[in-house]
Enzyme design. Structure first.
Site, PDB file in Angstrom:
ATOM      1  N   SER A  16     -31.788  11.152  -5.237  1.00  0.00           N
ATOM      2  CA  SER A  16     -32.142  11.501  -3.864  1.00  0.00           C
ATOM      3  C   SER A  16     -33.191  12.601  -3.810  1.00  0.00           C
ATOM      4  O   SER A  16     -33.045  13.641  -4.460  1.00  0.00           O
ATOM      5  CB  SER A  16     -30.895  11.960  -3.104  1.00  0.00           C
ATOM      6  OG  SER A  16     -29.985  10.902  -2.964  1.00  0.00           O
TER       7      SER A  16
ATOM      8  N   HIS B 262     -30.023  16.060   2.769  1.00  0.00           N
ATOM      9  CA  HIS B 262     -28.658  16.087   2.225  1.00  0.00           C
ATOM     10  C   HIS B 262     -28.614  16.674   0.814  1.00  0.00           C
ATOM     11  O   HIS B 262     -27.544  17.048   0.329  1.00  0.00           O
ATOM     12  CB  HIS B 262     -28.029  14.691   2.255  1.00  0.00           C
ATOM     13  CG  HIS B 262     -28.527  13.735   1.216  1.00  0.00           C
ATOM     14  ND1 HIS B 262     -29.504  12.796   1.467  1.00  0.00           N
ATOM     15  CD2 HIS B 262     -28.177  13.564  -0.086  1.00  0.00           C
ATOM     16  CE1 HIS B 262     -29.718  12.068   0.375  1.00  0.00           C
ATOM     17  NE2 HIS B 262     -28.935  12.518  -0.587  1.00  0.00           N
TER      18      HIS B 262
ATOM     19  N   ASP C 275     -33.415  13.036   7.362  1.00  0.00           N
ATOM     20  CA  ASP C 275     -33.026  13.297   5.975  1.00  0.00           C
ATOM     21  C   ASP C 275     -34.207  13.763   5.120  1.00  0.00           C
ATOM     22  O   ASP C 275     -34.410  13.300   3.998  1.00  0.00           O
ATOM     23  CB  ASP C 275     -32.389  12.050   5.343  1.00  0.00           C
ATOM     24  CG  ASP C 275     -31.578  12.410   4.087  1.00  0.00           C
ATOM     25  OD1 ASP C 275     -31.253  13.597   3.905  1.00  0.00           O
ATOM     26  OD2 ASP C 275     -31.305  11.495   3.281  1.00  0.00           O
TER      27      ASP C 275
END
Length: 249
Positions: free
Chosen positions: A203, A97, A127
């Site tokens: 992230s 993402h 992911d």
């Protein structure tokens, strides 16, 4: 009678000598050990202080070494994420993402160098993504734990660029394992739950074992409330990451 008196006198002297000896022993046992005990306590405190200092210095060294291999990833739309160098080919691990649908990204290193990166592998369902940065080729990568998963209570460090703030480090523990959660339309399976605070921009950054300095996870998501974060166990995705790295040669 003289002999008897002499014997009695000798006996009294013997008793006095014996009493003096007992008194000396009593004084020795009641004074010297206190001094020794005090000295022992001082030594123990000094030893504990030295051990604590050594431990703190070791953690600082791990943080310093780890930060060298952590990067910020930026897309054309200005969105930011994190990543870390995985091998000497210049490959950087991050979240799917973070790179979204991009083929090319900008990578910013700790020393503020800007480099172009090519996305060579993406798996949205897990992911994870891999970005090849040619300018990082030959650089030493961040060490990775390949043999075992971590356990509840293990101390960890989360590195990345939350809210665009580079070189940020937070610490905590693994507070849960094998978590299955849905966050922002992404399903995470067998994830680590961590108490180390993470925020948008974290992230893709590494979750590092505080004792070994090895990467044990990829920081991926956090809940809207509280300080609960989730990290993908690195050992669970190494096969796919290695296949991308090999196919891109």
């Amino acid at each position: 009678m003289k002999k008897v008196k002499k014997w009695i006198g000798s006996g009294i002297i013997t008793v006095l000598i014996w009493a003096a000896g007992v008194t000396s022993i009593f004084i020795f046992h009641n004074s010297i050990p206190k001094e020794l005990k005090l000295s022992s306590q001082i030594i123990e405190l000094d030893t504990a202080k030295a051990a604590s200092t050594d431990s703190a210095d070791a953690v600082k060294k791990i943080i310093e070494d780890s930060q060298k291999h952590v990067v910020t990833i930026q897309l054309d739309d200005g969105s930011l994420g994190s990543g870390f160098q995985y091998n000497e080919k210049g490959d950087v691990i991050t979240n799917a993402h973070v790179v979204a649908n991009a083929k090319e990204v900008m990578v910013l290193t700790k020393d503020s160098r800007e480099m172009g990166g090519q996305v060579i592998g993406v798996n949205p369902s897990r992911d994870i993504a891999l970005v090849r940065v040619k300018d990082l080729k030959g650089n030493e990568p961040l060490p990775v734990e390949r043999k075992k998963k971590s356990a509840i209570g293990d101390e960890v460090l989360a590195l990345g660029s939350p809210l665009g703030l580079q070189n940020t480090v937070t610490d905590g523990i693994i507070s849960g394992v094998d978590r299955e959660v849905n966050i922002e339309q992404t399903y995470y399976k067998d994830a680590y739950q961590i108490s180390a605070p993470i925020a948008p921009g974290n992230s893709g950054g590494p979750l590092v074992d505080k004792k070994t300095g090895k990467v044990i996870g990829i920081n991926s998501a956090a809940t809207d409330q509280g300080t609960i974060g989730f990290s993908i166990p690195i050992i669970a995705v190494l096969d796919e990451i290695d296949s991308w790295a090999n196919q891109a040669e």
